[in-house]
Design an enzyme around this catalytic site. Sequence first.
Site, short mmCIF file in Angstrom:
data_model
loop_
_atom_site.label_atom_id
_atom_site.label_comp_id
_atom_site.label_asym_id
_atom_site.label_seq_id
_atom_site.Cartn_x
_atom_site.Cartn_y
_atom_site.Cartn_z
N ASP A 1 0.84 -1.33 -0.02
CA ASP A 1 -0.02 -0.08 0.16
C ASP A 1 0.84 1.14 -0.06
O ASP A 1 0.64 2.11 0.73
CB ASP A 1 -0.85 -0.05 1.33
CG ASP A 1 -1.99 0.99 1.18
OD1 ASP A 1 -2.18 1.51 0.07
OD2 ASP A 1 -2.53 1.41 2.38
N ARG B 1 2.64 13.30 10.38
CA ARG B 1 1.15 13.01 9.65
C ARG B 1 0.74 11.80 10.21
O ARG B 1 1.08 10.76 10.11
CB ARG B 1 1.49 12.93 8.22
CG ARG B 1 0.13 12.43 7.40
CD ARG B 1 0.85 11.91 6.10
NE ARG B 1 -0.66 11.72 5.09
CZ ARG B 1 -1.20 10.62 5.15
NH1 ARG B 1 -0.79 9.56 5.85
NH2 ARG B 1 -2.31 10.46 4.20
N ASP C 1 -1.77 9.04 10.26
CA ASP C 1 -2.61 8.52 9.06
C ASP C 1 -3.91 7.77 9.55
O ASP C 1 -3.92 7.23 10.76
CB ASP C 1 -1.50 7.37 8.63
CG ASP C 1 -2.22 6.46 7.58
OD1 ASP C 1 -2.29 7.35 6.74
OD2 ASP C 1 -2.49 5.35 7.44
N GLU D 1 -4.81 13.28 9.49
CA GLU D 1 -5.33 12.91 8.17
C GLU D 1 -6.69 12.47 8.27
O GLU D 1 -6.82 11.12 8.36
CB GLU D 1 -4.31 11.96 7.41
CG GLU D 1 -4.95 11.60 5.82
CD GLU D 1 -5.29 10.16 5.64
OE1 GLU D 1 -5.90 9.99 4.55
OE2 GLU D 1 -5.17 9.34 6.48
N HIS E 1 -1.43 11.81 -2.64
CA HIS E 1 -0.96 10.51 -3.24
C HIS E 1 -2.21 9.68 -3.23
O HIS E 1 -2.21 8.63 -3.51
CB HIS E 1 -0.05 9.56 -2.08
CG HIS E 1 -0.56 9.36 -0.99
ND1 HIS E 1 -0.85 10.43 -0.14
CD2 HIS E 1 -1.06 8.06 -0.38
CE1 HIS E 1 -1.43 9.72 0.92
NE2 HIS E 1 -1.30 8.40 0.88
N ASP E 2 -3.22 10.12 -2.58
CA ASP E 2 -4.33 9.42 -2.45
C ASP E 2 -5.75 9.86 -3.56
O ASP E 2 -5.30 10.98 -4.27
CB ASP E 2 -5.12 9.66 -1.06
CG ASP E 2 -4.72 8.56 -0.16
OD1 ASP E 2 -4.17 7.51 -0.72
OD2 ASP E 2 -4.67 8.82 0.98
#
Length: 652
Positions: free
Chosen positions: A154, A295, A297, A339, A403-404
């Site tokens: 991932d 960050r 997640d 996030e 990136h998402d």
Amino acid sequence: MPEFDPDYEAKRSLTRIRPKILERIEQSSQSLLSDEQLIETIDARLSEHWSRLFGLLYRLYGEHYDFFFYLENITLTAVDCWLSRPDELYQLDIRRENDPGWYLSERMVGGSLYVDLFSDDLNTLRDRIPYFKDLGLTYVHLMPLFAARSGNNDGGYAINDYRSVDPDLGTIEDLRGLASDFRKVGISLVLDFVFNHTSDEHAWAIKAQEGDREFENYFHTYPDRTIPAKYEANLREIFPTIRRGNFTWHEGMQRWIWTTFNSFQWDLKYSNPEVFRAMAAEMLFLANTGVEILRLDAVAFVWKQMGTSCENLPEAHLLIQAFNALCRIAAPGLVFKSEAIVHPDEVVRYISREECQISYNPTLMALLWESIATRETKLLKQSLGHRQYLNAGTSWVNYLRGHDDIGWSFDNGDAWAVGINPDDHRNFLNKFYTGRFAGTFAAGVPFQHNETNGDMRVSGTMASLAGLEKATDRGDKALTELAVQRIRMLYGVLCSIGGIPLIFLGEEWGLINDYAYKEDPEKEADSRWIHRPRMVWSILKELKKKRSVNKRIFLNLQLLFKERKASPALTGSHMRLLPCDNPHTLSYLRWHDSNILVVLANFSEQPQKVDLRSLRTEGLAHYLKDVFSQSTYSTNDTITLEPYALLWLQED
Ligand code: GLC
Ligand code: GLC
């Protein structure tokens, strides 16, 4: 039983733990500060943060028969990490304690990247520091670069070991060196704290697989489908095209494991206080590598409760606040970025000085794309009008792409309020951005189309979604020009609306979709790889060319960053929408001390008229000057904004 008095108990617990803290200090090899100074520092921090930490941990874990054991272990873990913090970071802590709102500065400009795709490895990345400086970045987020499971991981989010770097990228020493080099030139290192799950190959997961009960209790595992089925009645599916449901059957263990994301990402069980302690140790280890912003997640998913969606639960907030309190004690130089890609009402609940000081702004991101698709700003204004405001000491991180994928997470009420049917509108946006709407300029692809409920998200690079790919494919100069202006306008808003602008590296050149992921069996099922292109360094040659689209995008961004840094009105995030009767434009006021900046943006490819007299009611001067063109405008006039115009007006 006498009533539980938290303040009294907090003090009593600290009195019991303090001798052990003093012992740790005595044994430590910390050399920058004397023992007396260390004691003074820790006492000051504990007197400020201890009762909060105690209260949070008590609410989370007070019911455990061995609560005090965990409280002591968690505290001593933090003290040990603090004592092993390198000298340079002790100094950073002091600077940040004296300037706690450093991330609110107009000088902040962020970029994120995958180390391998950008520069192969960490050492080569170090050589690129001049590039970051030249572009104007002061914050660089390296996507997960830790030792991860082999094969599909991932994009690094399935971590085997938080304390070591993927050997292909370098070593933990390289990372420390990079953090330090960054700091010397005023760049903050940003890394992920992937704390919702580990990979199935992490040492804890392996011990669980070997039948170690202690570690089985680090994860949510069940012998049969009874309990998973009950939970699933209320759960969303995050990656439905990859695997249905939220649990994965493990043959070896003969148990179902909770796996919100991929089957190999095992959700950690935070109701077990030992998991909290163990992850706090990993977090503070990361802090000690020199990272300045972590960050956090997938914050929404970290706490589970039967009968709920298991997203955004109150305990998730308590957990993050407890991690925050530990950082105030052991690594106060560190800031959290949330996030939370969830409903806007929920996104803001993670943002406070005591929780995550900064946060991605997914609502703004989605609505900027929405506005350029519709050429109308009514939904954007409706949302900004009551959602952009944040409490003092906190900041948005504004981005267009990361990136998402893009999810259309605006509020249905906001949509209805401006006459938009939210579900129909999401369908329209999905069609528009995946090329299935007549006349669309966007070249994106679907992500995670859920056949059951029709949900879909969108993948694609900034430039491809903003029209550059289609325009250049057709060799259409006029459309290309529009795409360049559209991109400039979007970043002009991003850089000025309040908060830290963040780009995904490659955007500065307008890199288009990379379709090669389809040939890679580990990536083909995940369309997010389309917008994670490899950096092509030969593109720097474009700068020498007279006319190049890539060069123009680069120079536009570079200039926006430069002007942002030169505009003190852009400090912090006070923003007020300005009255404007044109449905295709956006205007707002930014101010700080006596500095003001008026931003005007045209979201359509048609010229738009704007009556500047409405600004007079704001008490602005008669003449305003655009910082980019140096043109002067009178607040007595109606002006025409060119297609996708962007003005940053200062009082002349
Ligand atoms: C976060 C990441 C995403 C990843 C997921 C699971 O949302 O941004 O890329 O797939 O977490 O770790
Ligand atoms: C969902 C999650 C978010 C994650 C994303 C990955 O939107 O809420 O955390 O980044 O999926 O696609």
